[in-house]
Write a protein that holds these residues in place. Sequence first.
Motif, mmCIF file in Angstrom:
data_model
loop_
_atom_site.group_PDB
_atom_site.id
_atom_site.type_symbol
_atom_site.label_atom_id
_atom_site.label_comp_id
_atom_site.label_asym_id
_atom_site.label_seq_id
_atom_site.Cartn_x
_atom_site.Cartn_y
_atom_site.Cartn_z
ATOM 1 N N ASN A 4 0.820 -1.202 0.000
ATOM 2 C CA ASN A 4 0.000 0.000 0.000
ATOM 3 C C ASN A 4 0.859 1.259 0.000
ATOM 4 O O ASN A 4 0.338 2.358 -0.136
ATOM 5 C CB ASN A 4 -0.916 0.024 1.235
ATOM 6 C CG ASN A 4 -1.972 -1.045 1.155
ATOM 7 O OD1 ASN A 4 -2.418 -1.414 0.079
ATOM 8 N ND2 ASN A 4 -2.384 -1.556 2.298
ATOM 9 N N ALA A 5 2.153 1.113 0.207
ATOM 10 C CA ALA A 5 3.058 2.258 0.267
ATOM 11 C C ALA A 5 3.093 2.951 -1.090
ATOM 12 O O ALA A 5 3.020 2.298 -2.128
ATOM 13 C CB ALA A 5 4.468 1.818 0.657
ATOM 14 N N PRO A 6 3.218 4.283 -1.082
ATOM 15 C CA PRO A 6 3.332 4.974 -2.361
ATOM 16 C C PRO A 6 4.680 4.666 -3.006
ATOM 17 O O PRO A 6 5.719 4.839 -2.382
ATOM 18 C CB PRO A 6 3.236 6.455 -1.971
ATOM 19 C CG PRO A 6 3.638 6.502 -0.534
ATOM 20 C CD PRO A 6 3.267 5.181 0.061
ATOM 21 N N LEU A 7 4.656 4.149 -4.216
ATOM 22 C CA LEU A 7 5.883 3.903 -4.974
ATOM 23 C C LEU A 7 5.944 4.959 -6.060
ATOM 24 O O LEU A 7 5.133 4.973 -6.980
ATOM 25 C CB LEU A 7 5.893 2.491 -5.563
ATOM 26 C CG LEU A 7 5.909 1.366 -4.530
ATOM 27 C CD1 LEU A 7 5.776 0.001 -5.209
ATOM 28 C CD2 LEU A 7 7.169 1.418 -3.695
ATOM 29 N N LEU A 8 6.885 5.887 -5.930
ATOM 30 C CA LEU A 8 6.933 7.065 -6.783
ATOM 31 C C LEU A 8 8.000 6.984 -7.871
ATOM 32 O O LEU A 8 8.267 7.961 -8.541
ATOM 33 C CB LEU A 8 7.174 8.311 -5.920
ATOM 34 C CG LEU A 8 6.178 8.541 -4.787
ATOM 35 C CD1 LEU A 8 6.614 9.721 -3.939
ATOM 36 C CD2 LEU A 8 4.786 8.761 -5.342
ATOM 37 N N GLY A 9 8.648 5.819 -8.006
ATOM 38 C CA GLY A 9 9.704 5.695 -9.006
ATOM 39 C C GLY A 9 11.000 6.363 -8.581
ATOM 40 O O GLY A 9 11.829 6.702 -9.408
ATOM 41 N N PRO A 13 16.465 3.665 -1.835
ATOM 42 C CA PRO A 13 16.507 4.172 -0.459
ATOM 43 C C PRO A 13 15.398 5.190 -0.179
ATOM 44 O O PRO A 13 14.838 5.217 0.920
ATOM 45 C CB PRO A 13 17.877 4.830 -0.340
ATOM 46 C CG PRO A 13 18.695 4.225 -1.415
ATOM 47 C CD PRO A 13 17.746 3.873 -2.520
ATOM 48 N N VAL A 14 15.043 6.008 -1.171
ATOM 49 C CA VAL A 14 13.957 6.977 -0.992
ATOM 50 C C VAL A 14 12.632 6.234 -0.896
ATOM 51 O O VAL A 14 11.764 6.578 -0.074
ATOM 52 C CB VAL A 14 13.949 8.020 -2.130
ATOM 53 C CG1 VAL A 14 12.778 8.989 -1.981
ATOM 54 C CG2 VAL A 14 15.271 8.782 -2.163
ATOM 55 N N GLU A 15 12.454 5.197 -1.707
ATOM 56 C CA GLU A 15 11.231 4.385 -1.604
ATOM 57 C C GLU A 15 11.108 3.771 -0.206
ATOM 58 O O GLU A 15 10.014 3.717 0.354
ATOM 59 C CB GLU A 15 11.217 3.282 -2.670
ATOM 60 C CG GLU A 15 11.158 3.772 -4.093
ATOM 61 C CD GLU A 15 9.827 4.365 -4.535
ATOM 62 O OE1 GLU A 15 8.931 4.594 -3.696
ATOM 63 O OE2 GLU A 15 9.697 4.624 -5.743
ATOM 64 N N GLY A 39 5.543 -7.965 0.964
ATOM 65 C CA GLY A 39 4.847 -7.302 -0.144
ATOM 66 C C GLY A 39 5.608 -6.108 -0.676
ATOM 67 O O GLY A 39 5.715 -5.916 -1.893
ATOM 68 N N TRP A 40 6.168 -5.297 0.231
ATOM 69 C CA TRP A 40 6.928 -4.127 -0.208
ATOM 70 C C TRP A 40 8.203 -4.562 -0.934
ATOM 71 O O TRP A 40 8.546 -3.999 -1.978
ATOM 72 C CB TRP A 40 7.275 -3.219 0.975
ATOM 73 C CG TRP A 40 8.007 -1.998 0.532
ATOM 74 C CD1 TRP A 40 7.461 -0.864 0.017
ATOM 75 C CD2 TRP A 40 9.431 -1.804 0.511
ATOM 76 N NE1 TRP A 40 8.455 0.020 -0.324
ATOM 77 C CE2 TRP A 40 9.679 -0.528 -0.021
ATOM 78 C CE3 TRP A 40 10.516 -2.585 0.901
ATOM 79 C CZ2 TRP A 40 10.964 -0.013 -0.176
ATOM 80 C CZ3 TRP A 40 11.800 -2.070 0.737
ATOM 81 C CH2 TRP A 40 12.002 -0.799 0.211
ATOM 82 N N LEU A 41 8.907 -5.548 -0.383
ATOM 83 C CA LEU A 41 10.136 -6.032 -1.034
ATOM 84 C C LEU A 41 9.831 -6.573 -2.427
ATOM 85 O O LEU A 41 10.553 -6.303 -3.383
ATOM 86 C CB LEU A 41 10.814 -7.095 -0.177
ATOM 87 C CG LEU A 41 11.563 -6.564 1.047
ATOM 88 C CD1 LEU A 41 11.933 -7.703 1.985
ATOM 89 C CD2 LEU A 41 12.805 -5.789 0.623
ATOM 90 N N GLN A 42 8.746 -7.336 -2.565
ATOM 91 C CA GLN A 42 8.376 -7.866 -3.868
ATOM 92 C C GLN A 42 7.993 -6.741 -4.827
ATOM 93 O O GLN A 42 8.372 -6.758 -5.996
ATOM 94 C CB GLN A 42 7.234 -8.867 -3.739
ATOM 95 C CG GLN A 42 7.653 -10.150 -3.074
ATOM 96 C CD GLN A 42 6.484 -11.079 -2.774
ATOM 97 O OE1 GLN A 42 5.325 -10.683 -2.812
ATOM 98 N NE2 GLN A 42 6.800 -12.328 -2.446
ATOM 99 N N ALA A 43 7.269 -5.736 -4.330
ATOM 100 C CA ALA A 43 6.854 -4.611 -5.175
ATOM 101 C C ALA A 43 8.040 -3.784 -5.659
ATOM 102 O O ALA A 43 7.957 -3.130 -6.699
ATOM 103 C CB ALA A 43 5.860 -3.726 -4.426
ATOM 104 N N THR A 44 9.140 -3.818 -4.906
ATOM 105 C CA THR A 44 10.327 -3.064 -5.300
ATOM 106 C C THR A 44 11.353 -3.941 -6.014
ATOM 107 O O THR A 44 12.515 -3.540 -6.162
ATOM 108 C CB THR A 44 10.973 -2.370 -4.088
ATOM 109 O OG1 THR A 44 11.265 -3.333 -3.080
ATOM 110 C CG2 THR A 44 10.062 -1.286 -3.529
ATOM 111 N N PHE A 153 11.716 12.945 -1.872
ATOM 112 C CA PHE A 153 11.839 12.672 -3.298
ATOM 113 C C PHE A 153 13.152 13.240 -3.802
ATOM 114 O O PHE A 153 13.777 14.073 -3.151
ATOM 115 C CB PHE A 153 10.656 13.244 -4.088
ATOM 116 C CG PHE A 153 10.560 14.746 -4.062
ATOM 117 C CD1 PHE A 153 11.102 15.518 -5.077
ATOM 118 C CD2 PHE A 153 9.925 15.393 -3.010
ATOM 119 C CE1 PHE A 153 11.018 16.900 -5.046
ATOM 120 C CE2 PHE A 153 9.828 16.778 -2.977
ATOM 121 C CZ PHE A 153 10.378 17.541 -3.994
ATOM 122 N N VAL A 154 13.587 12.760 -4.971
ATOM 123 C CA VAL A 154 14.772 13.294 -5.636
ATOM 124 C C VAL A 154 14.267 14.209 -6.744
ATOM 125 O O VAL A 154 13.538 13.780 -7.638
ATOM 126 C CB VAL A 154 15.660 12.174 -6.211
ATOM 127 C CG1 VAL A 154 16.813 12.756 -7.005
ATOM 128 C CG2 VAL A 154 16.179 11.292 -5.085
#
Length: 181
Positions: A4-9, A13-15, A39-44, A153-154
């Motif tokens: 559910n975490a926002p993944l902003l591309g 480390p920022v994610e 779930g987060w590790l798989q999504a990233t 964000f970068v």
Amino acid sequence: MGTNAPLLGEPLPVELMNTIWADRNGGYDALSTPAETTGWLQATGHDVTQAPADLALQLRELRDALRQLAADATDDPRPRTSNVDALAVVNRACALAPSWSSLNTDGSVVRICARTTTEQAISKIAEQAVSLFSGDHRSRLRACLAPGCVLFFVRQHPRREWCSASCGNRARVARHYDRHH
């Protein structure tokens, strides 16, 4: 599984830093359970089938350290949530996965790690964090100062001020409200 975490591309480390987020209903933590961590590790993009219970704790500790380093790097005026020895945490995470290069017959290089997949994931994030905080991206790292946002964000474009378009809209609405009330 997903997250559910926002993944902003953003860089990894920022994610990770952004696994804490807020909306009008409250604050959230995408690493609060082993299932959410998996779930987060798989999504990233990490090949983790099931995160052990201590992995969520290790990633939260690394996240808190990275958020502290990011707050220092960006002069973030928002209140801090933790006070850890950030450099020690990042360096300890980097040391989790001793690795070496292996040259293939076609001339390509492969990194080989002698640790478990989860230790590799933590080490990979920590290594990328070292590059983030010591390289060119450090000067482009920003804290999103939109009302209620806690993300980083970068900055890829000189005019970018917020982590997302919705935060930009929220900031403009808040400025409009302040001018007219």
